[in-house]
Design a protein around this motif. Structure first.
Motif, PDB file in Angstrom:
ATOM      1  N   SER A 116       0.827  -1.205   0.000  1.00 20.23           N
ATOM      2  CA  SER A 116       0.000   0.000   0.000  1.00 20.23           C
ATOM      3  C   SER A 116       0.869   1.266   0.000  1.00 20.23           C
ATOM      4  N   THR A 117       0.210   2.384   0.250  1.00 19.11           N
ATOM      5  CA  THR A 117       0.833   3.683   0.018  1.00 19.11           C
ATOM      6  C   THR A 117       0.779   4.572   1.256  1.00 19.11           C
ATOM      7  N   ASP A 118       1.680   5.545   1.315  1.00 22.27           N
ATOM      8  CA  ASP A 118       1.639   6.514   2.416  1.00 22.27           C
ATOM      9  C   ASP A 118       0.451   7.470   2.285  1.00 22.27           C
ATOM     10  N   GLU A 119      -0.166   7.503   1.094  1.00 26.07           N
ATOM     11  CA  GLU A 119      -1.250   8.475   0.874  1.00 26.07           C
ATOM     12  C   GLU A 119      -2.474   8.191   1.739  1.00 26.07           C
ATOM     13  N   VAL A 120      -2.561   6.969   2.304  1.00 25.88           N
ATOM     14  CA  VAL A 120      -3.711   6.648   3.170  1.00 25.88           C
ATOM     15  C   VAL A 120      -3.723   7.524   4.422  1.00 25.88           C
ATOM     16  N   PRO A 168      -9.684  10.131  -4.236  1.00 24.20           N
ATOM     17  CA  PRO A 168     -10.352   8.850  -4.511  1.00 24.20           C
ATOM     18  C   PRO A 168      -9.342   7.687  -4.552  1.00 24.20           C
ATOM     19  N   TYR A 169      -8.134   7.944  -5.070  1.00 24.23           N
ATOM     20  CA  TYR A 169      -7.106   6.889  -5.070  1.00 24.23           C
ATOM     21  C   TYR A 169      -6.775   6.459  -3.644  1.00 24.23           C
ATOM     22  N   SER A 170      -6.436   7.448  -2.778  1.00 25.28           N
ATOM     23  CA  SER A 170      -6.009   7.061  -1.429  1.00 25.28           C
ATOM     24  C   SER A 170      -7.178   6.491  -0.620  1.00 25.28           C
ATOM     25  N   LEU A 207       6.564  21.551 -19.201  1.00 27.39           N
ATOM     26  CA  LEU A 207       6.621  20.738 -17.985  1.00 27.39           C
ATOM     27  C   LEU A 207       5.554  21.271 -17.026  1.00 27.39           C
ATOM     28  N   PRO A 208       4.413  20.565 -16.930  1.00 28.28           N
ATOM     29  CA  PRO A 208       3.288  21.089 -16.146  1.00 28.28           C
ATOM     30  C   PRO A 208       3.521  20.886 -14.649  1.00 28.28           C
ATOM     31  N   VAL A 209       3.737  21.990 -13.936  1.00 31.25           N
ATOM     32  CA  VAL A 209       3.904  21.928 -12.477  1.00 31.25           C
ATOM     33  C   VAL A 209       2.602  22.414 -11.852  1.00 31.25           C
ATOM     34  N   ASP A 246      -3.823  23.763 -10.201  1.00 30.34           N
ATOM     35  CA  ASP A 246      -3.462  22.758  -9.199  1.00 30.34           C
ATOM     36  C   ASP A 246      -4.361  21.526  -9.309  1.00 30.34           C
ATOM     37  N   ARG A 247      -3.821  20.388  -8.884  1.00 26.85           N
ATOM     38  CA  ARG A 247      -4.624  19.158  -8.761  1.00 26.85           C
ATOM     39  C   ARG A 247      -5.710  19.405  -7.699  1.00 26.85           C
ATOM     40  N   ALA A 248      -6.934  18.943  -7.967  1.00 27.88           N
ATOM     41  CA  ALA A 248      -8.018  19.112  -6.975  1.00 27.88           C
ATOM     42  C   ALA A 248      -7.654  18.354  -5.699  1.00 27.88           C
ATOM     43  N   GLY A 249      -7.790  19.024  -4.562  1.00 31.05           N
ATOM     44  CA  GLY A 249      -7.533  18.362  -3.273  1.00 31.05           C
ATOM     45  C   GLY A 249      -6.088  17.933  -3.084  1.00 31.05           C
ATOM     46  N   HIS A 250      -5.164  18.633  -3.706  1.00 29.73           N
ATOM     47  CA  HIS A 250      -3.740  18.245  -3.743  1.00 29.73           C
ATOM     48  C   HIS A 250      -3.115  18.184  -2.342  1.00 29.73           C
ATOM     49  N   ASP A 251      -2.698  16.996  -1.902  1.00 29.03           N
ATOM     50  CA  ASP A 251      -2.046  16.852  -0.590  1.00 29.03           C
ATOM     51  C   ASP A 251      -0.742  17.638  -0.581  1.00 29.03           C
ATOM     52  N   HIS A 256      -6.097  15.486 -20.248  1.00 33.91           N
ATOM     53  CA  HIS A 256      -5.720  15.992 -18.923  1.00 33.91           C
ATOM     54  C   HIS A 256      -4.991  17.325 -18.997  1.00 33.91           C
ATOM     55  N   TYR A 257      -4.076  17.456 -19.930  1.00 36.10           N
ATOM     56  CA  TYR A 257      -3.258  18.671 -19.989  1.00 36.10           C
ATOM     57  C   TYR A 257      -3.771  19.662 -21.035  1.00 36.10           C
ATOM     58  N   GLY A 258      -4.833  19.261 -21.720  1.00 38.62           N
ATOM     59  CA  GLY A 258      -5.487  20.162 -22.657  1.00 38.62           C
ATOM     60  C   GLY A 258      -4.616  20.591 -23.812  1.00 38.62           C
TER      61      GLY A 258
HETATM   62  O1  TDX Z   1       2.119  16.711 -14.331  1.00 35.71           O
HETATM   63  C1  TDX Z   1       2.277  16.666 -13.087  1.00 35.71           C
HETATM   64  N1  TDX Z   1       2.614  17.831 -12.430  1.00 35.71           N
HETATM   65  C2  TDX Z   1       2.771  17.885 -11.071  1.00 35.71           C
HETATM   66  O2  TDX Z   1       3.070  18.952 -10.511  1.00 35.71           O
HETATM   67  C3  TDX Z   1       2.119  15.464 -12.320  1.00 35.71           C
HETATM   68  C4  TDX Z   1       1.750  14.179 -12.992  1.00 35.71           C
HETATM   69  C5  TDX Z   1       2.300  15.536 -10.966  1.00 35.71           C
HETATM   70  N2  TDX Z   1       2.593  16.710 -10.340  1.00 35.71           N
HETATM   71  C6  TDX Z   1       2.774  16.733  -8.872  1.00 35.71           C
HETATM   72  C7  TDX Z   1       1.655  16.087  -8.075  1.00 35.71           C
HETATM   73  C8  TDX Z   1       2.363  15.516  -6.880  1.00 35.71           C
HETATM   74  O3  TDX Z   1       2.488  16.504  -5.869  1.00 35.71           O
HETATM   75  O4  TDX Z   1       3.937  15.971  -8.587  1.00 35.71           O
HETATM   76  C9  TDX Z   1       3.765  15.175  -7.399  1.00 35.71           C
HETATM   77  C10 TDX Z   1       3.938  13.711  -7.754  1.00 35.71           C
HETATM   78  O5  TDX Z   1       2.827  13.354  -8.553  1.00 35.71           O
HETATM   79  P1  TDX Z   1       2.607  11.841  -9.078  1.00 35.71           P
HETATM   80  O6  TDX Z   1       3.845  11.415  -9.781  1.00 35.71           O
HETATM   81  O7  TDX Z   1       1.314  11.807  -9.802  1.00 35.71           O
HETATM   82  O8  TDX Z   1       2.552  11.023  -7.702  1.00 35.71           O
HETATM   83  P2  TDX Z   1       1.606  11.164  -6.412  1.00 35.71           P
HETATM   84  O9  TDX Z   1       0.334  11.814  -6.732  1.00 35.71           O
HETATM   85  O10 TDX Z   1       2.434  11.769  -5.312  1.00 35.71           O
HETATM   86  O11 TDX Z   1       1.332   9.596  -6.109  1.00 35.71           O
HETATM   87  C11 TDX Z   1       2.382   8.613  -6.240  1.00 35.71           C
HETATM   88  O12 TDX Z   1       2.943   8.273  -5.003  1.00 35.71           O
HETATM   89  C12 TDX Z   1       2.194   7.466  -4.125  1.00 35.71           C
HETATM   90  C13 TDX Z   1       1.884   7.361  -6.956  1.00 35.71           C
HETATM   91  O13 TDX Z   1       1.289   7.722  -8.184  1.00 35.71           O
HETATM   92  C14 TDX Z   1       0.937   6.581  -6.088  1.00 35.71           C
HETATM   93  O14 TDX Z   1       0.557   5.377  -6.734  1.00 35.71           O
HETATM   94  C15 TDX Z   1       1.624   6.249  -4.808  1.00 35.71           C
HETATM   95  O15 TDX Z   1       0.759   5.579  -3.931  1.00 35.71           O
END
Ligand code: TDX
Ligand code: NAD
Length: 349
Positions: free
Chosen positions: A130-134, A155-157, A210-212, A286-291, A346-348
């Motif tokens: 499993s994952t630390d995201e839980v 939803p993943y975690s 490079l989408p951040v 930003d990702r929705a609900g981004h930890d 996803h990235y449009g």
């Molecule tokens: O295009 C991107 N831009 C960006 O800023 C993507 C794909 C990610 N990100 C950010 C989101 C996260 O903060 O980078 C970080 C890492 O993203 P991911 O590579 O998607 O990993 P994360 O969401 O952290 O989850 C991963 O680690 C835990 C794995 O995908 C999971 O399967 C694992 O459980």
């Protein structure tokens, strides 16, 4: 009893490293890789074990209860190492149900198949990866411990937390011998380029942006995938039944720092002028609900079972970039078709 281990998700990123390690290190074990080969599963990852006497592959979906039952019978499975899952957080945001199906129902199907096949539950182990995201997000400092309360945010975690709970419920209710490990972010060869590190390497190679997400301030703890596989080996053989072990690299990075580092490495390797790739960095929605932050305290695993990460991040990331640069065919094949559709949506672009 001769060990016959069912490894699920063995054609994926982490699973392929676990399969390769077990096939090479334990010639007396029968290793059965069960994988339905979704977009993330690729038998190319397993070329070096193909044809080995102690290795078998079964293309079966976790939702196929009869198929699972048959595999337990055919190979007289003694133990399970369960990695198969839907693993990408962004995909879980657009299609949560797929994650419920594979990660929750699929795990329960596998637990049921094991419970039915193992007449005596003693002497068998069900190991859930499993994952630390839980544990949710560490917004106020500190580290995740094995005792940290579950607080999944995506939803993943939520699906992984649910599957962890089912594994514990089968231990408590039926007496199944189980172990769970919760690991931080992995990186290394064979990772599907939807995840941050391989996505950036691939995009720099192709001169794409490079989408951040957000401001790039989110923090992840990165571990080289072979170190995770080595931890799984140690926990499988020495872990105490009923226990949980956290696995991590003591290696926290802000996303923007990782992306910048990758730009520097790629400029050097491609012979670009310094600063060329960094021009591709683009801050996006930003990702929705981004930890905000994940960080693992791996002290229990280190103290009790003697595991430690073997590779420094600087070395691991160089190895990873080299692998992607020298495996162009792999990269091309996984980034065509379905991936391109996902990427554009996803990235449009
Ligand atoms: O295009 C991107 N831009 C960006 O800023 C993507 C794909 C990610 N990100 C950010 C989101 C996260 O903060 O980078 C970080 C890492 O993203 P991911 O590579 O998607 O990993 P994360 O969401 O952290 O989850 C991963 O680690 C835990 C794995 O995908 C999971 O399967 C694992 O459980
Ligand atoms: P991945 O997406 O690369 O591979 C998943 C594999 O599971 C693929 O081969 C896929 O074909 C298979 N699969 C998916 N659905 C299936 C189904 N219904 N039936 C059978 N097979 C199916 O994932 P990964 O990154 O290698 O992660 C492996 C495991 O480790 C997952 O359980 C994940 O939650 C966990 N994990 C991953 C990370 C990480 O950073 N990648 C960190 C901690 C824990």
């Amino acid at each position: 009893m001769q060990k016959s281990i069912l490894i699920t998700g063995g054609a994926g990123f982490i699973g392929s490293h676990v399969v390769k390690l077990f096939v090479a290190n334990y010639p007396d074990y029968t290793i059965v890789n069960l994988d339905s080969l979704t977009y993330a599963g690729n038998l190319e990852n397993l070329k070096e074990v193909e044809g080995k006497e102690n290795y078998h592959f079964e293309k079966i979906d976790l939702l196929d209860e009869k198929g699972l039952e048959a595999v337990f019978g055919k190979y007289q499975i003694t133990d399970v190492i369960h990695l198969a899952a839907e693993s990408h957080v962004d995909r879980s945001i657009s299609d949560p149900l797929a994650f419920v199906k594979t990660n929750v129902i699929g795990t329960v199907n596998l637990l049921n198949a094991a419970k039915t096949a193992w007449k005596e539950l003693d002497g068998h182990l069900f190991y859930h990866v499993s994952t630390d995201e839980v544990y949710g997000s560490l917004d106020d400092g500190g580290f995740f411990l094995e005792t940290t309360a579950y607080d999944p945010q995506s939803p993943y975690s939520a699906s992984k937390a649910s599957s962890d709970h089912f594994v514990r419920a089968y231990a408590n209710t039926y007496g199944m011998k189980t172990v769970i490990s919760n690991c931080s972010n992995n990186y290394g060869p064979n990772q599907f380029p939807e995840k941050l590190i391989p996505l950036c390497i691939n995009n720099i190679k192709n001169q794409k942006s490079l989408p951040v997400y957000g401001k790039g301030e989110n923090v992840r703890d990165w571990l080289y995938v072979e170190d995770h596989a080595a931890a799984i080996d140690v926990i499988f053989h020495q872990g105490k039944s009923g226990e949980t072990y956290n696995i991590g690299g003591w290696n926290e990075w802000k996303n923007i720092d990782i992306v910048t580092l990758l730009c520097e490495i790629m400029d050097r390797k491609l012979g670009n002028e310094k600063g060329t790739s960094a021009q591709l960095i683009t801050f996006v929605k930003d990702r929705a609900g981004h930890d905000l932050r994940y960080a693992i305290d791996a002290g229990k695993l280190e103290k009790e079972l003697g595991w430690k990460p073997s590779l420094q991040f600087e070395e691991g990331i160089e190895k990873t970039v080299d692998w992607y640069l020298s495996n162009e065919v792999w990269l091309k094949s996984v980034t065509s078709g379905d991936y391109q559709n996902y990427y554009d949506k996803h990235y449009g672009e």
